[in-house]
Scaffold this active site. Structure first.
Site, PDB file in Angstrom:
ATOM      1  CG  PHE A 131      -1.922   1.166   1.121  1.00 21.21           C
ATOM      2  CD1 PHE A 131      -3.129   1.011   0.455  1.00 21.21           C
ATOM      3  CD2 PHE A 131      -1.627   2.410   1.669  1.00 21.21           C
ATOM      4  CE1 PHE A 131      -4.031   2.078   0.337  1.00 21.21           C
ATOM      5  CE2 PHE A 131      -2.514   3.478   1.555  1.00 21.21           C
ATOM      6  CZ  PHE A 131      -3.721   3.303   0.891  1.00 21.21           C
ATOM      7  CG  ASP A 216       5.559   3.536   1.719  1.00 20.23           C
ATOM      8  OD1 ASP A 216       5.614   4.240   2.747  1.00 20.23           O
ATOM      9  OD2 ASP A 216       4.520   3.364   1.049  1.00 20.23           O
ATOM     10  CE  LYS A 244      -0.061   6.087   7.332  1.00 19.83           C
ATOM     11  NZ  LYS A 244      -1.489   6.343   7.231  1.00 19.83           N
TER      12      LYS A 244
HETATM   13  C1  LIG Z   1       2.873   2.513   3.787  1.00 16.20           C
HETATM   14  C2  LIG Z   1       2.023   3.659   3.328  1.00 16.20           C
HETATM   15  N1  LIG Z   1       2.400   4.388   2.282  1.00 16.20           N
HETATM   16  C3  LIG Z   1       1.685   5.431   1.844  1.00 16.20           C
HETATM   17  C4  LIG Z   1       0.509   5.790   2.457  1.00 16.20           C
HETATM   18  C5  LIG Z   1      -0.287   6.957   1.938  1.00 16.20           C
HETATM   19  O1  LIG Z   1      -0.244   8.004   2.841  1.00 16.20           O
HETATM   20  P1  LIG Z   1      -1.304   9.220   2.747  1.00 16.20           P
HETATM   21  O2  LIG Z   1      -2.614   8.684   3.186  1.00 16.20           O
HETATM   22  O3  LIG Z   1      -0.730  10.264   3.665  1.00 16.20           O
HETATM   23  O4  LIG Z   1      -1.309   9.664   1.328  1.00 16.20           O
HETATM   24  C6  LIG Z   1       0.062   5.056   3.559  1.00 16.20           C
HETATM   25  C7  LIG Z   1      -1.214   5.395   4.224  1.00 16.20           C
HETATM   26  O5  LIG Z   1      -1.800   4.637   4.953  1.00 16.20           O
HETATM   27  C8  LIG Z   1       0.833   3.960   4.013  1.00 16.20           C
HETATM   28  O6  LIG Z   1       0.463   3.215   5.058  1.00 16.20           O
END
Ligand SMILES: Cc1ncc(COP(=O)(O)O)c(C=O)c1O
Length: 381
Positions: A131, A216, A244
């Site tokens: 994700f 990520d 986050k």
């Molecule tokens: C691992 C990871 N990458 C990217 C994102 C995307 O972040 P945002 O919701 O701030 O766009 C999330 C969101 O849950 C995430 O858990």
């Protein structure tokens, strides 16, 4: 109209809602409009690592907004400068250059663009169940027809391979590959921790083929897994994506890169990226993490929680897994009803896929609070 009706009437309905109205929070506790108290095991999906309502961050935001709230990055700014230095020093050696943005998806967008501009190649390989956010570039890397289908066609050049399976990656990676994009622990995908050996092999393969490794850590960053960044325990990336909890609850993202990254001037920018208010919040939040020993707390409380959960004897549990305070309880049946029941009993938890209860408490959570969470969980199971 009450709060629920107003939101239902005037907001686009894209979030599956829980039926409570949250109005305040302190530390690892949240309160609804009827003054019911909850132990927070969600942290706004990994945002509130330092807990809710921290005065240090509130004061930093207030002071900075009065001094200079916004400052487009065409001008230099001392608060942004200090945060960039701090992040470069915290990140693994070799990651020295920071690009500031406003969210996790935006950090991923930046990383994908930097990998393409640096290598001159187009292909990106990410993982099934991964994700990475829901903007068009990030969405193409995110796994799941339910997210992608309504918005087809996806950005071309993306391929998915099974997570934690080096052989599959090796067969698909080619001279056309710009980057491999992975989470260390797949959060939304079910709290699945990759193997150290897998990441070591991925690193070696990327090195040998001139491919950039993007990690990520939007969800795993800032102490969550018992180190500042989870990658410290697994692998050194070329590009690290953060968001986050970076700014203690204020929207902010960052991409930290090696100085091998090549990106033309003006080709990738952001109006709010690196605004001094968010930078001041981030500096204050990082100080809290260090001064309050939250990384150590994530490790000790995480180990304690994991062990307590593993000792629960219940046939509905298939597996308990995780690292630090990022924990998944995989059930043999749908987890949604249990997350609902937890909330009714005063514990706010998350789902990670259909069958996994995900616990991401603020890193300030105490042993007593953990004991309560585990006994409520035992009871509802
Ligand atoms: C691992 C990871 N990458 C990217 C994102 C995307 O972040 P945002 O919701 O701030 O766009 C999330 C969101 O849950 C995430 O858990």
């Amino acid at each position: 109209m009450n709060t629920k009706t107003l939101e239902q009437t005037y907001e686009l309905s894209v979030y599956p809602r829980r039926d409570i109205v949250l109005v305040s929070g302190k530390g690892a506790r949240l309160y609804d409009e009827e003054d019911r108290e909850y132990i927070d095991c969600a942290s706004n999906v990994g945002v509130s690592n330092i807990g809710h309502g921290h005065e240090a961050v509130a004061n930093a935001i207030y002071a900075q907004y009065l001094a200079l709230g916004n400052c487009y990055s065409m001008f230099y700014n001392p608060v942004r400068a200090r945060l960039a230095e701090k992040l470069a020093k915290l990140a693994p050696a070799d990651l020295n250059l920071v690009f500031f943005c406003n969210s996790g998806a935006e950090a991923i967008e930046g990383a994908l663009k930097f990998a393409r501009s640096t290598t001159g190649r187009q292909e990106i390989i990410s993982a099934m169940r991964g994700f990475h956010g829901k903007t068009m570039g990030a969405l193409a890397a995110t796994w799941g027809p339910e997210y992608q289908k309504p918005f087809a066609p996806m950005m071309p050049g993306l391929k998915h391979v099974p997570f934690n399976n080096f052989a599959k990656l090796e067969t698909i990676l080619s001279e056309e590959t710009a980057a491999v994009l992975l989470e260390i622990i797949q959060g939304e995908g079910g709290v699945r921790v990759g193997d150290k050996d897998y990441f070591r092999q991925v690193r070696e393969l990327c090195n040998s083929k001139g491919v950039m490794l993007i990690i990520d850590e939007v969800q795993t960053g800032f102490g969550r897994t018992g180190t500042m960044f989870a990658c410290e325990q697994f692998v050194t990336p070329d590009i690290l994506c953060l968001a986050k909890s970076l700014a203690g609850g204020i929207p902010m993202g960052a991409v930290i890169c090696t100085d091998r990254i090549k990106v033309p001037i003006k080709s990738h920018t952001s109006t709010f990226g690196g605004n001094p208010t968010a930078c001041a919040a981030a500096l204050a939040s990082l100080r809290v993490i260090e001064q309050e020993g939250l990384i150590e707390n994530a490790k000790t409380q995480g180990d304690y929680l994991l062990e307590k959960l593993r000792r629960i004897e219940n046939k509905k549990i298939r597996e308990v897994r995780g690292l630090g305070l990022m924990i998944g309880i995989e059930l043999k049946e749908k987890a949604g009803p249990y997350v609902q029941r937890l909330m009714e009993k005063g514990v706010i938890a998350l789902l990670a896929g259909a069958t996994v209860i995900r616990l991401l408490p603020p890193l300030v959570i105490s042993r007593d609070e953990i004991d309560t969470v585990v006994s409520v969980l035992e009871e509802i199971l």
